[in-house]
Design a protein around this motif. Structure first.
Motif, mmCIF file in Angstrom:
data_model
loop_
_atom_site.group_PDB
_atom_site.id
_atom_site.type_symbol
_atom_site.label_atom_id
_atom_site.label_comp_id
_atom_site.label_asym_id
_atom_site.label_seq_id
_atom_site.Cartn_x
_atom_site.Cartn_y
_atom_site.Cartn_z
ATOM 1 N N TYR A 116 43.045 30.098 41.579
ATOM 2 C CA TYR A 116 41.990 30.503 40.585
ATOM 3 C C TYR A 116 40.668 30.772 41.298
ATOM 4 N N GLU A 133 27.704 43.802 37.729
ATOM 5 C CA GLU A 133 27.667 43.559 36.234
ATOM 6 C C GLU A 133 26.476 42.998 35.963
ATOM 7 N N TYR A 135 38.066 38.634 43.634
ATOM 8 C CA TYR A 135 36.646 38.172 42.941
ATOM 9 C C TYR A 135 36.559 36.964 42.060
ATOM 10 N N ARG A 136 35.485 36.437 41.803
ATOM 11 C CA ARG A 136 35.236 35.269 40.888
ATOM 12 C C ARG A 136 35.976 35.829 39.539
ATOM 13 N N GLY A 137 36.899 34.857 39.019
ATOM 14 C CA GLY A 137 37.695 35.233 37.861
ATOM 15 C C GLY A 137 39.196 35.514 38.206
ATOM 16 N N GLY A 159 37.250 30.581 41.686
ATOM 17 C CA GLY A 159 36.035 30.114 41.184
ATOM 18 C C GLY A 159 34.555 30.157 41.820
ATOM 19 N N GLU A 184 34.442 31.272 45.870
ATOM 20 C CA GLU A 184 33.369 32.552 46.195
ATOM 21 C C GLU A 184 32.416 32.194 47.368
ATOM 22 N N SER A 197 42.931 35.425 39.568
ATOM 23 C CA SER A 197 43.861 34.395 39.819
ATOM 24 C C SER A 197 45.363 34.970 40.143
ATOM 25 N N ARG A 244 34.910 46.745 34.098
ATOM 26 C CA ARG A 244 34.382 45.564 33.906
ATOM 27 C C ARG A 244 34.552 44.613 35.096
ATOM 28 N N THR A 282 33.348 38.738 47.621
ATOM 29 C CA THR A 282 34.450 39.263 46.877
ATOM 30 C C THR A 282 35.400 39.642 48.370
ATOM 31 N N VAL A 309 29.925 40.667 40.691
ATOM 32 C CA VAL A 309 28.679 39.980 39.758
ATOM 33 C C VAL A 309 27.799 40.826 39.933
ATOM 34 N N GLY A 345 35.745 42.915 38.481
ATOM 35 C CA GLY A 345 37.011 42.972 38.801
ATOM 36 C C GLY A 345 37.566 43.999 38.989
#
Length: 468
Positions: free
Chosen positions: A410, A225, A377-379, A412, A416, A381, A185, A433, A222, A187
């Motif tokens: 975080y 994904e 990457y986004r998401g 976000g 990014e 933390s 998934r 990333t 992303v 990340g």
């Protein structure tokens, strides 16, 4: 996912038609399976060269079924059936002919491929009398060729083409399903991800609505994904962007189909495809991301080993990089060629993470913080994200093209966009990333700024300029 082809130590045989759920599945040593098939399909009195050629075909056909996960990708818990109508003849419990058994013992870990590829071809064959298979090997025809003095490889080339070759002495390993056991998934960073990215890119040639993954390097970003979601949409799977078992095997099946890996005119898989981390030999004069990567490893390892001279991470494999590679090879018992082959690349990689694993979480080297091994990457933390944001915020005070970010810990959309802006400004792949190269570039620039090494426009540089 281990893309390196290995000979399985065992093979699971279904004693019946694929859809016959009442039929037994038996796990057989791979060598014994081939001996059984050969003893069931060919005659021990045939010329030895014909026997060898036929056994090569039987080995390769079996490996093609296992390699492509022909049945497992359809949800079946076996590798191959015992029926000639589907696969090869296998008679459970039968004895083996002695001369056939001896040949199999000698060549069981050899198989047929095409030059420049590594995948086992779909080595179709038939008896050549009651059944014919254009483009495949004729078993009785191979006897005629052997009687004419053809060597085994010449018999195989006669039927499968002049561009075939033999892979010899392949490694034997326990067989396992390719699915890694847990979903991939956003990340994730792994060889399994890279394998799926490359497959999705190839599938996208036939299904162009699937976005191209510009950097299939194992980082589940992303774009990856989005590609997974579109693949799932096309093939009526839940479009969640996660590669679970159903999506994994659907990708495997569609990839095999578009590459025609289970057909005689298969597109084939090049040797380069299986080098998940290693992308090819690097030497003096080469340039690009691969060179940047080894320079990063060398610089980091050199921080802890004074024998290895420091290098600049510029993506150019010059004399300084070659010298550093030679020093690394000498320090770690490798042949001192100054060339980064697969062995040197893997040793650099393993040495880097071996050192990294032994460092305290808050370690800081001489004006730098090492990349922690986890792509941001986004998401994401945590402390690493906080450090990244702090560095970007400071850099943005000098380079105003980079948007300012808040130090929240975080990752976000704001972070990014700042990362993408930084990557574009400094000639890095604008992915958004943060892997080791982007991390090192940001950390180094941050260090220059906070330590006063980076001068503002018009500021006195600290030394006298001359025209000489």
């Amino acid at each position: 996912m281990d893309l390196e082809l290995k000979i399985p130590s065992t093979v699971v045989v279904h004693l019946g038609a694929p859809t016959d759920s009442s039929a037994q599945n038996v796990t057989i040593p791979f060598v014994d399976y081939i001996k059984n098939v050969a003893s069931s399909e060919i005659f021990p009195t045939w010329p030895e060269n014909a026997l060898i050629a036929n056994i090569y075909a039987q080995i390769t056909f079996t490996l093609n079924r296992i390699f492509t996960e022909h049945y497992r990708s359809q949800g079946y818990p076996f590798d191959i059936t015992n029926l000639e109508a589907y696969d090869q003849a296998y008679v459970y419990g039968r004895d083996f002919f002695e001369n056939i058994s001896q040949i199999v013992d000698e060549i069981f870990n050899n198989y047929i491929t095409r030059e420049g590829n590594y995948n086992p071809i779909y080595a179709r064959y038939c008896n050549g009398t009651t059944s014919l298979c254009p483009g495949g090997l004729s078993q009785w025809g191979s006897v005629d060729l052997a009687n004419q003095g053809y060597a085994p490889i010449d018999i195989l080339k006669y039927y499968y083409g002049e561009d075939i070759t033999l892979v010899e002495d392949a490694e034997v390993a326990d067989a396992r399903e390719s699915y890694p056991g847990q979903p991939l998934r956003l990340g994730d960073n792994s060889l399994e991800v890279k394998g799926m990215q490359v497959r999705l890119n190839r599938i996208s040639k036939n299904y162009p609505s699937i976005p191209k993954i510009a950097f299939p390097d194992g980082y589940f970003d992303v774009i990856t994904e989005d590609a997974v979601k579109e693949f799932q949409r096309i093939f009526n799977l839940t479009a969640d962007g996660i590669i679970g078992k159903a999506t994994w095997y659907k990708i495997i099946r569609i990839y095999n189909a578009v590459k025609k890996l289970s057909e005689l005119d298969a597109e084939g898989i090049s040797l380069a495809f299986i080098k998940e981390q290693y992308t090819g030999t690097l030497r003096n004069g080469d340039t690009g991301p691969g060179v940047e990567m080894i320079q990063y490893y060398l610089r980091f390892i050199g921080t802890f080993n004074d024998f290895i001279p420091a290098v600049t991470i510029d993506g150019v494999f010059g004399d300084a990089t070659e010298n550093s590679v030679r020093s690394f090879q000498q320090a770690y018992g490798l042949e001192q060629t100054g060339v980064v082959n697969e062995e040197t690349w893997n040793r650099l990689y393993s040495t880097y993470f071996s050192i990294l694993d032994g460092l305290p979480p808050d370690f800081k080297g001489e004006n730098f913080v090492p990349f922690g091994g986890t792509v941001l990457y986004r998401g994401a933390s945590g402390d690493a994200v906080r450090t990244l944001q702090n560095n970007l915020a400071e850099i943005a005070t000098v380079y105003t093209d980079i948007p300012k970010v808040s130090v929240t810990g975080y990752f976000g959309p704001e972070t990014e966009q700042a990362v993408i802006a930084y990557q574009k400004l400094f000639g890095l792949a604008p992915r958004g990333t943060v892997g080791p190269i982007t991390w090192d570039s940001i950390a180094s620039l941050y260090s220059d700024i906070v330590n006063g090494n980076l001068k503002s426009p018009g500021q006195f540089p600290g030394y006298v300029l001359s025209e000489e």
